[in-house]
Write a protein that holds these residues in place. Structure first.
Motif, mmCIF file in Angstrom:
data_model
loop_
_atom_site.group_PDB
_atom_site.id
_atom_site.type_symbol
_atom_site.label_atom_id
_atom_site.label_comp_id
_atom_site.label_asym_id
_atom_site.label_seq_id
_atom_site.Cartn_x
_atom_site.Cartn_y
_atom_site.Cartn_z
ATOM 1 N N ASP A 73 0.829 -1.204 0.000
ATOM 2 C CA ASP A 73 0.000 0.000 0.000
ATOM 3 C C ASP A 73 0.865 1.256 0.000
ATOM 4 O OD1 ASP A 73 0.893 -0.144 2.563
ATOM 5 O OD2 ASP A 73 -1.074 -0.448 3.485
ATOM 6 N N ASN A 85 -4.214 11.623 -2.533
ATOM 7 C CA ASN A 85 -4.248 11.847 -1.092
ATOM 8 C C ASN A 85 -5.668 11.679 -0.536
ATOM 9 O OD1 ASN A 85 -3.696 13.167 1.676
ATOM 10 N ND2 ASN A 85 -1.679 12.893 0.739
ATOM 11 N N ARG A 86 -5.945 12.312 0.584
ATOM 12 C CA ARG A 86 -7.138 11.934 1.344
ATOM 13 C C ARG A 86 -8.338 12.848 1.130
ATOM 14 N NH1 ARG A 86 -2.550 10.704 3.848
ATOM 15 N NH2 ARG A 86 -2.368 8.600 4.708
ATOM 16 N N LEU A 110 -8.319 7.291 0.565
ATOM 17 C CA LEU A 110 -6.949 7.626 0.153
ATOM 18 C C LEU A 110 -6.740 7.252 -1.314
ATOM 19 C CD1 LEU A 110 -3.943 8.425 0.952
ATOM 20 C CD2 LEU A 110 -3.611 5.996 1.475
ATOM 21 N N HIS A 111 -6.153 8.177 -2.084
ATOM 22 C CA HIS A 111 -5.714 7.901 -3.458
ATOM 23 C C HIS A 111 -6.783 7.224 -4.321
ATOM 24 C CE1 HIS A 111 -1.884 9.361 -2.246
ATOM 25 N NE2 HIS A 111 -1.379 8.262 -1.744
ATOM 26 N N HIS A 182 3.069 8.559 -7.983
ATOM 27 C CA HIS A 182 3.537 8.252 -6.634
ATOM 28 C C HIS A 182 4.901 7.555 -6.634
ATOM 29 C CE1 HIS A 182 3.346 7.675 -2.400
ATOM 30 N NE2 HIS A 182 2.084 8.048 -2.322
ATOM 31 N N ASP A 254 4.931 14.551 5.791
ATOM 32 C CA ASP A 254 3.872 13.943 4.988
ATOM 33 C C ASP A 254 2.811 15.023 4.812
ATOM 34 O OD1 ASP A 254 2.162 12.294 3.653
ATOM 35 O OD2 ASP A 254 1.976 10.785 5.233
ATOM 36 N N GLN A 292 3.020 17.107 -2.371
ATOM 37 C CA GLN A 292 2.997 16.330 -1.139
ATOM 38 C C GLN A 292 4.399 15.770 -0.980
ATOM 39 O OE1 GLN A 292 0.304 16.022 0.867
ATOM 40 N NE2 GLN A 292 0.992 14.457 2.302
ATOM 41 N N GLU A 318 5.042 14.352 -4.685
ATOM 42 C CA GLU A 318 3.834 14.184 -5.490
ATOM 43 C C GLU A 318 3.221 15.547 -5.786
ATOM 44 O OE1 GLU A 318 1.435 11.310 -3.008
ATOM 45 O OE2 GLU A 318 3.326 11.412 -1.936
HETATM 46 C C1 GAL Z 1 1.238 9.345 0.455
HETATM 47 C C2 GAL Z 1 0.521 9.823 1.676
HETATM 48 C C3 GAL Z 1 1.003 8.986 2.847
HETATM 49 C C4 GAL Z 1 0.797 7.508 2.578
HETATM 50 C C5 GAL Z 1 1.399 7.150 1.235
HETATM 51 C C6 GAL Z 1 1.081 5.734 0.804
HETATM 52 O O1 GAL Z 1 0.829 10.067 -0.665
HETATM 53 O O2 GAL Z 1 0.792 11.190 1.877
HETATM 54 O O3 GAL Z 1 0.320 9.376 4.023
HETATM 55 O O4 GAL Z 1 -0.569 7.205 2.606
HETATM 56 O O5 GAL Z 1 0.908 7.984 0.238
HETATM 57 O O6 GAL Z 1 1.615 4.792 1.668
#
Ligand code: GAL
Length: 354
Positions: A73, A85-86, A110-111, A182, A254, A292, A318
Motif C-alpha cells: 500500500d 491523497n485523502r 486515500l488515493h 507516486h 507527509d 505532497q 507528489e
Molecule cells: C502518500 C501519503 C502517505 C501515505 C502514502 C502511501 O501520498 O501522503 O500518508 O498514505 O501515500 O503509503
C-alpha cells in the motif's frame, strides 16, 4: 540494458495481475543511456536508471514481484486518482449533492479509494522510443465518484534527461479530480542503504498544510518561515526531522507544501532534490499548485526490489492539488473539482543531472 529490462519483466510480468492477465511492460531509453520503464497496471513508473560511473543506478523504489506489488500500500510509481491523497470520511458535495466514496485509510478515502487508478489496467494508446501514452476510462459511479472520466497520461523521456508526465482528463459530470504520480526516489540508488533523510531538498513553497492525526489538513495554511518546514533554501531532510508537533503527528514529513504561484509555470524549478553524495540532482518543474512531500514514514516492512524496505528508504514528491480540497471551499482553484466540459491539464517534469 537488455538484461536489466529482462529482469524487470521477469519480476513484474511473469505472474498475473489484479485482472488475471499479465502486465504489459514498456521501456524508454534516451541518447545518454538513461532508461525509464512503465507498466499498464496503474500506468506505473516502475524504474528509472541513470548511467553513473559505468554502473546503472536505479533511483526508484518498487516491489520485487507482481505478487508483492498487488499487496503493497505504498503506491510505488503508480498514477493515483481520481483524487490523490485523502478525502475526509470519503465525503464531499458537488452541485449541492453529497457523495460517499470508498474508505480505505482509517476513516478516510486515500488515493481514489479501494480500487483506485493504481489498480486499474490502463490502455497503451501510443508508444515510440521515447514516449508512451496510457488512457483510462473510469465509468460513472467508479468507487462512488460521479461522472464518466476519461484520463490520458503521457510519459516522455527526453535527451535532456527529463521524465515528463502530462496529465489530461475530461468528465461528463462535475467531479473531484486530482492526479499525481507516486514514485519514490532514492537518488543514491534503490539498493544503496541511503535514506530519504540523507538527501538535500529545496521546495519553493512558503506555506504548508498541517494535518490532524488522520492526516487530513486542518484547513490552515501555515507559513514555513522559522519552522522545520522551511525548505526555501536547500536543507538536509534529516536536519530538523520530527522536531515539531506538526511533523510528529504525521511521523515525519507527509504534508502538502503550497508552491509560490510564480514557480508553477511548468518551467521554473519548483523543487530540487540532491543525492547524499551530491552526484545526482533532480529538479521538479510543474503546473500544479502544491506538492505532497512524504519522507517514507510507512515504508517499514514493505518488500522491495533489492531488500525489504525500512523507514525512510525513499521519498515521494507528489505534485498535486491540496488534500481534502473538495471539503475546503476557502482554498480556491475550484477546490480540485473538474467541471463537465472543462479539461484537466497538467504537467510535471523530473529533470535529472548526473
Ligand atoms: C502518500 C501519503 C502517505 C501515505 C502514502 C502511501 O501520498 O501522503 O500518508 O498514505 O501515500 O503509503
Amino acid at each position: 540494458m537488455k538484461t536489466y529490462f529482462a529482469q524487470l519483466e521477469q519480476a513484474m510480468a511473469q505472474t498475473s495481475s489484479f485482472d488475471g492477465q499479465t502486465a504489459k511492460i514498456i521501456h524508454l531509453t534516451n541518447a545518454h543511456g538513461m532508461t525509464a520503464s512503465f507498466m499498464d497496471i496503474g500506468a506505473t513508473w516502475l524504474s528509472c536508471t541513470l548511467p553513473i560511473e559505468g554502473q546503472r543506478r536505479e533511483v526508484l523504489l518498487r516491489s520485487p514481484t507482481m505478487a508483492e506489488h498487488m499487496k503493497q500500500d505504498a503506491y510505488f510509481g503508480a498514477v493515483v486518482g481520481r483524487f490523490a491523497n485523502r478525502i475526509a470520511k470519503g465525503q464531499f458535495a458537488v452541485d449541492g449533492k453529497r457523495y460517499q466514496v470508498g474508505i480505505n485509510n482509517g476513516d478516510n478515502s486515500l488515493h481514489g479509494g479501494v480500487e483506485g487508478f493504481d489498480k486499474k489496467r490502463w490502455t497503451v494508446v501510443e508508444r515510440s522510443a521515447n514516449q508512451v501514452v496510457f488512457a483510462l476510462h473510469s465509468q460513472d459511479g467508479d468507487q462512488g465518484y460521479p461522472g464518466n472520466l476519461d484520463v490520458k497520461v503521457t510519459y516522455t523521456l527526453t535527451d535532456a534527461n527529463e521524465l515528463s508526465i502530462a496529465y489530461e482528463a475530461h468528465t461528463d459530470q462535475t467531479c473531484p479530480v486530482n492526479l499525481t504520480n507516486h514514485a519514490y526516489f532514492n537518488l543514491a540508488g534503490e539498493a544503496s542503504g541511503a535514506k530519504s533523510l540523507d538527501h538535500m531538498l529545496q521546495l519553493n513553497a512558503d506555506y504548508y498544510l498541517p494535518t490532524d492525526a488522520g492526516l487530513i489538513p486542518t484547513g490552515e495554511q501555515k507559513p514555513v518561515l522559522g519552522t522545520s518546514f522551511d525548505f526555501m533554501q536547500p536543507k538536509r531532510i534529516g536536519e530538523e526531522f520530527l522536531t515539531e508537533p506538526d511533523q510528529q503527528t504525521a511521523g515525519g514529513y507527509d504534508h502538502a507544501f503550497v508552491f509560490k504561484p510564480e514557480v508553477t509555470d511548468g518551467i521554473s524549478a519548483a523543487a530540487v532534490l540532491i543525492a547524499p553524495k551530491e552526484d545526482v540532482t533532480m529538479t521538479v518543474l510543474t503546473t500544479k499548485p502544491a506538492i505532497q512531500f512524504y519522507s517514507g514514514n510507512f515504508l517499514a516492512g514493505t518488500p522491495g526490489a533489492s531488500k525489504t524496505y525500512q523507514l525512510y528508504d525513499g521519498l515521494a514528491l507528489e505534485t498535486q492539488y491540496f488534500p481534502d480540497g473538495p471539503n475546503k471551499p476557502e482554498w480556491g482553484l475550484n477546490n480540485g473539482v473538474l467541471s463537465s466540459g472543462d479539461c484537466y491539464q497538467h504537467q510535471t517534469v523530473y529533470q535529472f543531472e548526473f
